[in-house]
Design a protein around this motif. Structure first.
Motif, PDB file in Angstrom:
ATOM      1  N   ARG A 149      -9.808 -15.698  16.250  1.00 19.46           N
ATOM      2  CA  ARG A 149     -10.683 -16.488  15.400  1.00 19.46           C
ATOM      3  C   ARG A 149     -11.687 -15.359  14.600  1.00 19.46           C
ATOM      4  O   ARG A 149     -11.547 -15.651  13.293  1.00 19.46           O
ATOM      5  N   GLN A 150     -11.901 -14.332  15.006  1.00 17.97           N
ATOM      6  CA  GLN A 150     -12.553 -13.190  14.593  1.00 17.97           C
ATOM      7  C   GLN A 150     -12.034 -12.615  13.410  1.00 17.97           C
ATOM      8  O   GLN A 150     -12.675 -12.116  12.407  1.00 17.97           O
ATOM      9  N   SER A 151     -10.722 -12.582  13.332  1.00 12.88           N
ATOM     10  CA  SER A 151      -9.856 -11.792  12.364  1.00 12.88           C
ATOM     11  C   SER A 151      -9.730 -12.735  11.202  1.00 12.88           C
ATOM     12  O   SER A 151      -9.168 -11.965  10.014  1.00 12.88           O
ATOM     13  N   VAL A 152      -9.834 -13.989  11.276  1.00 11.03           N
ATOM     14  CA  VAL A 152      -9.836 -14.756  10.004  1.00 11.03           C
ATOM     15  C   VAL A 152     -10.598 -14.510   8.900  1.00 11.03           C
ATOM     16  O   VAL A 152     -11.808 -14.706   9.043  1.00 11.03           O
ATOM     17  N   VAL A 153     -10.010 -14.159   7.772  1.00 12.84           N
ATOM     18  CA  VAL A 153     -10.594 -14.042   6.479  1.00 12.84           C
ATOM     19  C   VAL A 153     -10.677 -15.082   5.563  1.00 12.84           C
ATOM     20  O   VAL A 153      -9.757 -15.405   5.062  1.00 12.84           O
ATOM     21  N   LEU A 154     -11.815 -15.782   5.273  1.00  8.03           N
ATOM     22  CA  LEU A 154     -11.804 -16.724   4.341  1.00  8.03           C
ATOM     23  C   LEU A 154     -11.915 -16.078   2.895  1.00  8.03           C
ATOM     24  O   LEU A 154     -13.224 -15.473   2.483  1.00  8.03           O
ATOM     25  N   LEU A 155     -10.906 -16.075   2.067  1.00  3.14           N
ATOM     26  CA  LEU A 155     -11.216 -15.592   0.624  1.00  3.14           C
ATOM     27  C   LEU A 155     -11.466 -16.409  -0.473  1.00  3.14           C
ATOM     28  O   LEU A 155     -12.059 -15.980  -1.321  1.00  3.14           O
ATOM     29  N   LYS A 156     -11.310 -17.964  -0.204  1.00  2.57           N
ATOM     30  CA  LYS A 156     -11.858 -18.640  -1.134  1.00  2.57           C
ATOM     31  C   LYS A 156     -12.137 -19.953  -0.557  1.00  2.57           C
ATOM     32  O   LYS A 156     -11.417 -20.466   0.131  1.00  2.57           O
ATOM     33  N   ASN A 157     -12.969 -20.654  -1.144  1.00  2.00           N
ATOM     34  CA  ASN A 157     -13.332 -21.975  -0.695  1.00  2.00           C
ATOM     35  C   ASN A 157     -14.091 -22.878  -1.825  1.00  2.00           C
ATOM     36  O   ASN A 157     -15.254 -23.064  -1.641  1.00  2.00           O
ATOM     37  N   GLN A 158     -13.242 -22.892  -2.841  1.00  2.00           N
ATOM     38  CA  GLN A 158     -13.774 -23.818  -3.922  1.00  2.00           C
ATOM     39  C   GLN A 158     -14.279 -25.125  -3.556  1.00  2.00           C
ATOM     40  O   GLN A 158     -13.389 -25.904  -2.943  1.00  2.00           O
ATOM     41  N   ASN A 159     -15.435 -25.632  -4.106  1.00  2.00           N
ATOM     42  CA  ASN A 159     -16.090 -26.936  -3.831  1.00  2.00           C
ATOM     43  C   ASN A 159     -15.865 -27.168  -2.308  1.00  2.00           C
ATOM     44  O   ASN A 159     -15.934 -28.758  -2.046  1.00  2.00           O
ATOM     45  N   ASN A 160     -16.144 -26.271  -1.442  1.00  2.00           N
ATOM     46  CA  ASN A 160     -16.092 -26.711  -0.083  1.00  2.00           C
ATOM     47  C   ASN A 160     -14.924 -27.327   0.405  1.00  2.00           C
ATOM     48  O   ASN A 160     -15.094 -28.440   1.205  1.00  2.00           O
ATOM     49  N   HIS A 185      -6.090 -20.552  -8.941  1.00  2.00           N
ATOM     50  CA  HIS A 185      -6.006 -22.169  -8.949  1.00  2.00           C
ATOM     51  C   HIS A 185      -6.111 -22.817  -7.597  1.00  2.00           C
ATOM     52  O   HIS A 185      -6.123 -23.971  -7.628  1.00  2.00           O
ATOM     53  N   THR A 186      -5.592 -22.050  -6.503  1.00  2.79           N
ATOM     54  CA  THR A 186      -5.534 -22.833  -5.161  1.00  2.79           C
ATOM     55  C   THR A 186      -7.101 -22.642  -4.524  1.00  2.79           C
ATOM     56  O   THR A 186      -7.913 -21.841  -4.662  1.00  2.79           O
ATOM     57  N   PRO A 187      -7.441 -24.144  -4.287  1.00  2.36           N
ATOM     58  CA  PRO A 187      -8.882 -24.383  -3.882  1.00  2.36           C
ATOM     59  C   PRO A 187      -9.338 -23.714  -2.583  1.00  2.36           C
ATOM     60  O   PRO A 187     -10.467 -23.128  -2.452  1.00  2.36           O
ATOM     61  N   ALA A 188      -8.514 -23.318  -1.574  1.00  2.64           N
ATOM     62  CA  ALA A 188      -8.870 -22.532  -0.533  1.00  2.64           C
ATOM     63  C   ALA A 188      -7.884 -21.741  -0.095  1.00  2.64           C
ATOM     64  O   ALA A 188      -6.797 -21.995   0.136  1.00  2.64           O
ATOM     65  N   ILE A 189      -8.356 -20.435   0.328  1.00  2.00           N
ATOM     66  CA  ILE A 189      -7.437 -19.479   0.618  1.00  2.00           C
ATOM     67  C   ILE A 189      -7.938 -18.839   2.100  1.00  2.00           C
ATOM     68  O   ILE A 189      -9.303 -18.293   2.006  1.00  2.00           O
ATOM     69  N   ILE A 190      -7.175 -18.497   3.088  1.00  2.00           N
ATOM     70  CA  ILE A 190      -7.641 -17.707   4.174  1.00  2.00           C
ATOM     71  C   ILE A 190      -6.659 -16.783   4.365  1.00  2.00           C
ATOM     72  O   ILE A 190      -5.413 -17.075   4.439  1.00  2.00           O
ATOM     73  N   ASN A 191      -6.986 -15.549   4.896  1.00  6.43           N
ATOM     74  CA  ASN A 191      -5.704 -14.683   5.463  1.00  6.43           C
ATOM     75  C   ASN A 191      -6.007 -14.516   6.826  1.00  6.43           C
ATOM     76  O   ASN A 191      -7.077 -14.307   7.662  1.00  6.43           O
ATOM     77  N   ALA A 192      -4.815 -14.691   7.774  1.00  7.35           N
ATOM     78  CA  ALA A 192      -4.897 -14.847   9.087  1.00  7.35           C
ATOM     79  C   ALA A 192      -4.307 -13.808   9.688  1.00  7.35           C
ATOM     80  O   ALA A 192      -3.900 -13.849  10.873  1.00  7.35           O
ATOM     81  N   GLY A 200     -15.192 -10.954   2.700  1.00  2.69           N
ATOM     82  CA  GLY A 200     -14.935 -12.237   3.354  1.00  2.69           C
ATOM     83  C   GLY A 200     -16.028 -13.209   3.191  1.00  2.69           C
ATOM     84  O   GLY A 200     -17.249 -12.845   3.197  1.00  2.69           O
ATOM     85  N   LEU A 201     -15.766 -14.555   3.131  1.00  4.36           N
ATOM     86  CA  LEU A 201     -16.710 -15.654   3.055  1.00  4.36           C
ATOM     87  C   LEU A 201     -17.042 -16.258   4.249  1.00  4.36           C
ATOM     88  O   LEU A 201     -16.354 -15.865   5.535  1.00  4.36           O
ATOM     89  N   SER A 202     -17.769 -17.201   4.336  1.00  4.33           N
ATOM     90  CA  SER A 202     -18.317 -17.949   5.620  1.00  4.33           C
ATOM     91  C   SER A 202     -18.729 -19.338   5.290  1.00  4.33           C
ATOM     92  O   SER A 202     -18.761 -19.519   3.770  1.00  4.33           O
ATOM     93  N   TYR A 203     -18.711 -20.261   6.084  1.00  7.97           N
ATOM     94  CA  TYR A 203     -19.340 -21.481   5.813  1.00  7.97           C
ATOM     95  C   TYR A 203     -20.692 -21.741   5.594  1.00  7.97           C
ATOM     96  O   TYR A 203     -21.492 -22.675   5.470  1.00  7.97           O
ATOM     97  N   SER A 204     -21.269 -20.460   6.020  1.00  5.34           N
ATOM     98  CA  SER A 204     -22.756 -20.368   5.851  1.00  5.34           C
ATOM     99  C   SER A 204     -22.983 -19.243   4.762  1.00  5.34           C
ATOM    100  O   SER A 204     -22.222 -18.760   4.184  1.00  5.34           O
ATOM    101  N   THR A 205     -24.303 -19.173   4.359  1.00  2.00           N
ATOM    102  CA  THR A 205     -24.834 -18.179   3.373  1.00  2.00           C
ATOM    103  C   THR A 205     -25.934 -17.384   4.126  1.00  2.00           C
ATOM    104  O   THR A 205     -26.545 -17.945   5.108  1.00  2.00           O
ATOM    105  N   PHE A 206     -26.034 -16.177   3.768  1.00  2.00           N
ATOM    106  CA  PHE A 206     -26.887 -15.040   4.681  1.00  2.00           C
ATOM    107  C   PHE A 206     -27.981 -14.454   3.669  1.00  2.00           C
ATOM    108  O   PHE A 206     -27.286 -14.076   2.275  1.00  2.00           O
TER     109      PHE A 206
END
Length: 877
Positions: free
Chosen positions: A376-387, A679-686, A749-755
């Motif tokens: 879980r800790q290793s997963v990198v959220l690269l893009k999350n357009q429009n949630n 173009h792809t709305p959401a990308i994660i690197n696993a 790396g992105l998050s579902y939160s902001t800091f």
């Protein structure tokens, strides 16, 4: 009750201690057997009793027994890159090393190493009970790989902790201390820092290339992690690299071994060659006349163990010819036996506190939970357009497609063990949504082409005697004769048996045979291809008739046979395997060739509420010296960092359906995905996430875990950003020297939160040689609790010589609830503040220093989600 438990545990301790009593010295036949003496005394005594031939034999990785002295055989070669590897036991498999680096969590890695040492001790102790002492059963692990991942084309970069020396050193030190334990005398297990040094591809020429780097690059980039593991963490072993450095093979390098390793760093542990590396002296590098000269020179430069070959056996002749003395050989012997004594190999079990660890420590609930945590800790959220993420658990139909959607090989990475259970993305998503949703799976394509093989799982589809799978029979003879010694049911045939190991039960690896049988009823009219891989002899028998196999001419490449199956017909399948000596490997699989239909794939997802494409690459394509020659790949390396075109074409088609598309990328290295990034709305690197990769991915996709992984390597936009692969100069390489704009930067790396970062507290003025305290307030301003990776970078301004653009010099992974704030502190020591000049001198330079703290590098790409705070400090001389 509490008093009872106290008495119980006290009694247990007394019994354990009293079970070990030191006998009088005269009761031991030899002094080295007496645990009352110091390790140095015991080692000196043991070495003094060996003949020259016996000494030389102990310098091979497969060291034979010296029966006249009661010295057991020992094999130095073992691996535990991300969990115990290549063992006949079922073990816990953590994320690949590059994925663990993406956690930016030294504590989690330390715990992982402790758990791996526990499982390694269990394997060793259980093997010793059965007198199995072969390869991959010992306690000397040739891990970690702390080479700098300077170029994303290197196939073995997945084994490293990334491109940054500070991150690599921090994680490497944590691994070593976790694996070796904290006992002042005994090692729980012995770690080994590799490959020393300046080694990171290309794989096809690794045995022969010579490299040189500036003194600045040597001391700024390639040596710091080795220094820290050797000097600070006291790593037990070092492995020298295949390649040459400044004209000398690394295992015979005066600069690297005599000057730096032994003299400057005072390394007293053992040094092993990489496997076959001593042969390279005279066969590849052509720096030595013959085996005798190569062996003598390697030992004189401090190489103590030869792996993989027997060039060191020529040391006896080298002594006779005056090229080396027996006393010089003794230096290596003493280092080797010191390690074995520190591992408790010559002590009674009661004295070695690690000798009690048994098979119950394999795959414990705690170990499995930690594998999931790190995945879980290793997963990198690269893009999350429009949630787009997280996806809703109320979705009714989810299409999970792609070559990595249900591929258990990819999640395990390379240098891996085998767990009892493997979670793939498709299986995990299906399990998470349960019966409330229709989760649809289609491999759709291969990694690099539209043709692929659909697996026909004989272990699942075949049955015999009313049970699914294969009836497996094993004999302790090579003729399949008599009553089988072991009979059991098996669902998969994929084995590597090593010298000195057991196959199953008490059937040993040498001189055995096996037969697997099942009955398979064809579900359609297909051409089914059966593939057998391993060393011969083996046979495929269908309906009582041996079938002729075709394929590569050597004894190890895959051999195939294609059966034209008829729907509804049952076929009797039998496989036979015989082995008399050497390493034994055998694998079997079957499948049907499929040509992808892009239109059909698009039509199949039109009713889906969301599409999860799981692609990227695989350890089947990148790794160590591999037989891979596909578009974009060569010999384990990559010739292009672009995502294979067939995957981009499919993603374009999926995007055109108008459905929400999530791209889950598995890889051990950076992939250029410029179209997808736009173009792809959401990308994660696993990455290659280990046994729990699928569960971790599903948890992130559906919001049960807030991602916080960070990239330990730069993701470039294209091949044009890369210098010559063969050049080891750091100019325009990695985030520290790259002058262009990356697609995704190191530390990103992105998050579902902001800091939010504020309240940076740094002194305005400091002096050289002084520690600089830094503190900053971090606040979770989002709607979801989660981790943040706080990163500190330094930029030295106005230096008159080469310097990195910026360098990571501190990081902490912290957990913050919604709305929570925390003060995070760093102490920049003189070591972290030092710079390396053009001559390679490490100096405390006065001048201006920019300190940047945030959730990523201080660049414009990440400012929207990771506010960076900065301060310039004047350093006075």
């Amino acid at each position: 009750m509490k008093r009872f438990l106290q008495l119980f545990f006290c009694s247990a301790v007394i019994v354990a201690v009293s079970a070990y009593v030191i006998k009088p010295a005269e009761s031991y036949q030899y002094n080295f057997q007496n645990p009352a003496l110091t390790i140095e005394q015991r080692v000196n005594d043991l070495v003094s009793r060996l003949t020259l031939q016996e000494k030389v034999g102990q310098m091979l990785n497969a060291a034979p027994a010296v029966e006249r002295l009661g010295i057991p055989a020992y094999n130095w070669w073992n691996e535990t890159l991300h969990g115990v590897a290549r063992t006949p036991f079922k073990v816990t498999v953590f994320p690949q090393a590059i994925g663990m680096a993406a956690t930016f969590d030294v504590n989690a890695l330390h715990q992982m190493a402790e758990y791996s040492a526990d499982e390694g001790r269990a394997v060793y102790n259980e093997s010793i009970k059965q007198n199995h002492r072969g390869i991959y059963l010992g306690l000397t692990y040739w891990t970690p790989n702390i080479n700098i991942f300077r170029d994303p084309r290197w196939g073995r970069g997945q084994e490293t902790y990334g491109e940054d020396p500070y991150l690599t050193a921090s994680l490497g030190k944590s691994f070593v201390t976790g694996l070796q334990g904290n006992d002042p005398v005994y090692l729980k297990a012995a770690a080994c820092a590799k490959h020393y040094a300046i080694h990171s591809g290309p794989e096809p020429t690794r045995h022969e290339f010579n490299t040189d780097v500036s003194n600045h690059d040597l001391w700024e980039t390639y040596l710091p992690a080795f220094h820290d593991l050797i000097v600070e963490s006291k790593v037990a072993g070092v492995m020298c690299a295949y390649n040459a450095f400044r004209g000398e093979p690394c295992c015979g390098s005066g600069i690297l071994l005599n000057d730096i390793l032994r003299k400057q760093w005072n390394f007293t542990g053992y040094l092993t060659s990489d496997c076959g590396g001593i042969d390279d002296f005279y066969q590849k590098h052509k720096t030595h006349a013959d085996a005798e000269a190569a062996a003598a020179d390697a030992v004189l430069h401090g190489t103590d163990v030869e792996c993989g070959n027997v060039t060191f056996l020529s040391l006896t002749k080298a002594v006779e010819h005056g090229k080396i003395t027996e006393q010089q050989i003794d230096v290596s012997l003493k280092r080797l036996f010191t390690i074995r004594f520190r591992l408790g190999m010559f002590d009674p079990p009661g004295k070695d506190k690690y000798a009690h660890i048994g098979a119950n420590m394999l795959e414990t609930p705690e170990h499995k939970a930690h594998a999931l945590k790190m995945a879980r800790q290793s997963v990198v959220l690269l893009k999350n357009q429009n949630n787009t993420l997280p996806l809703s658990k109320t979705l009714k139909r989810v299409a999970v497609i792609g070559p990595n959607a249900d591929n258990p090989i990819s999640v395990l990475g390379n240098y891996n063990g085998m767990p009892s259970e493997i979670s793939t993305p498709y299986k995990a998503i299906k399990a998470k949504l349960g019966n409330s949703a229709d989760v649809y799976y289609d491999q759709a394509i291969n990694y690099t082409s539209s043709s692929y093989t659909r697996n026909v799982d004989m272990g699942e589809m075949g049955s015999i005697d009313g049970q699914k799978g294969f009836k497996a029979e094993y004999w302790q003879n090579s003729t399949l004769s008599g009553k089988p010694d072991v009979t059991r049911m098996e669902t998969a045939i994929n084995y590597i048996w090593r010298d000195g190991t057991f196959v199953v039960g008490q059937v040993s690896q040498k001189n055995f045979s096996a037969r697997w049988t099942t009955n398979f009823t064809a579900g359609s009219n297909d051409d089914i291809t059966f593939e057998l891989t391993g060393n011969k002899p083996y046979r495929l028998i269908i309906d009582g008739e041996e079938r002729t196999l075709s394929g590569e001419p050597d004894g190890f490449g895959p051999k195939t046979y294609t059966l034209k199956a008829s729907k509804g017909k049952t076929y009797g399948i039998a496989l036979e395997y015989r082995q008399t000596e050497g390493r034994a490997t055998f694998a079997f699989k079957s499948g049907v060739a499929i040509k992808s239909d892009l239109n059909a794939i698009v039509q199949s997802v039109k009713n889906a509420d969301a599409v999860v494409f799981v692609g990227g690459i695989s350890p089947q394509l990148e790794g160590e010296e591999m037989r891979v020659n596909l578009p974009g790949f060569n010999g384990g390396d990559r010739t292009s960092i672009d995502l294979p075109k067939v995957q981009t074409d499919l993603l374009k088609a999926l995007q055109n359906t108008g459905k929400p598309v999530v791209f889950v990328m598995m890889t051990g290295s950076a992939i250029a995905i410029p179209w997808e990034a736009e173009h792809t709305p959401a990308i994660i690197n696993a990455w290659y996430g280990g046994q729990s990769a699928g569960t971790a991915i599903a948890d992130v996709l559906f919001g049960d875990y807030n991602p916080a992984g960070r990239l330990p390597v730069t993701f470039y936009k294209s091949d044009k950003d890369l210098p010559d692969f063969n050049s080891y100069s750091m100019e325009n390489r990695t985030y520290r020297y790259f002058k262009g704009a990356p697609l995704y930067g190191f530390g990103y790396g992105l998050s579902y939160s902001t800091f939010k970062y504020d309240g940076l507290n740094v002194p305005v003025v400091s002096r050289t040689g002084k520690t600089i305290p830094v503190s900053v307030k971090v606040t979770n301003t989002g709607k979801m609790a989660g981790d943040e990776v706080v990163q500190l970078y330094l930029t030295h301004l106005g230096l008159g010589y080469t310097a990195p653009i910026r360098s990571l010099k501190g990081f902490k992974r912290i957990y913050l609830k919604k709305g929570e704030s925390r003060m995070v502190t760093f102490n920049l020591t003189p070591k972290e503040l030092a710079v390396v000049d053009d001559r390679g001198n490490i100096i405390k330079a006065p001048g201006k220093l920019r300190i940047s703290v945030g959730g990523s590098q201080p660049d414009t790409q990440t400012r929207a989600s990771h506010k960076t705070v900065e301060r310039v400090v004047a350093i006075k001389g």
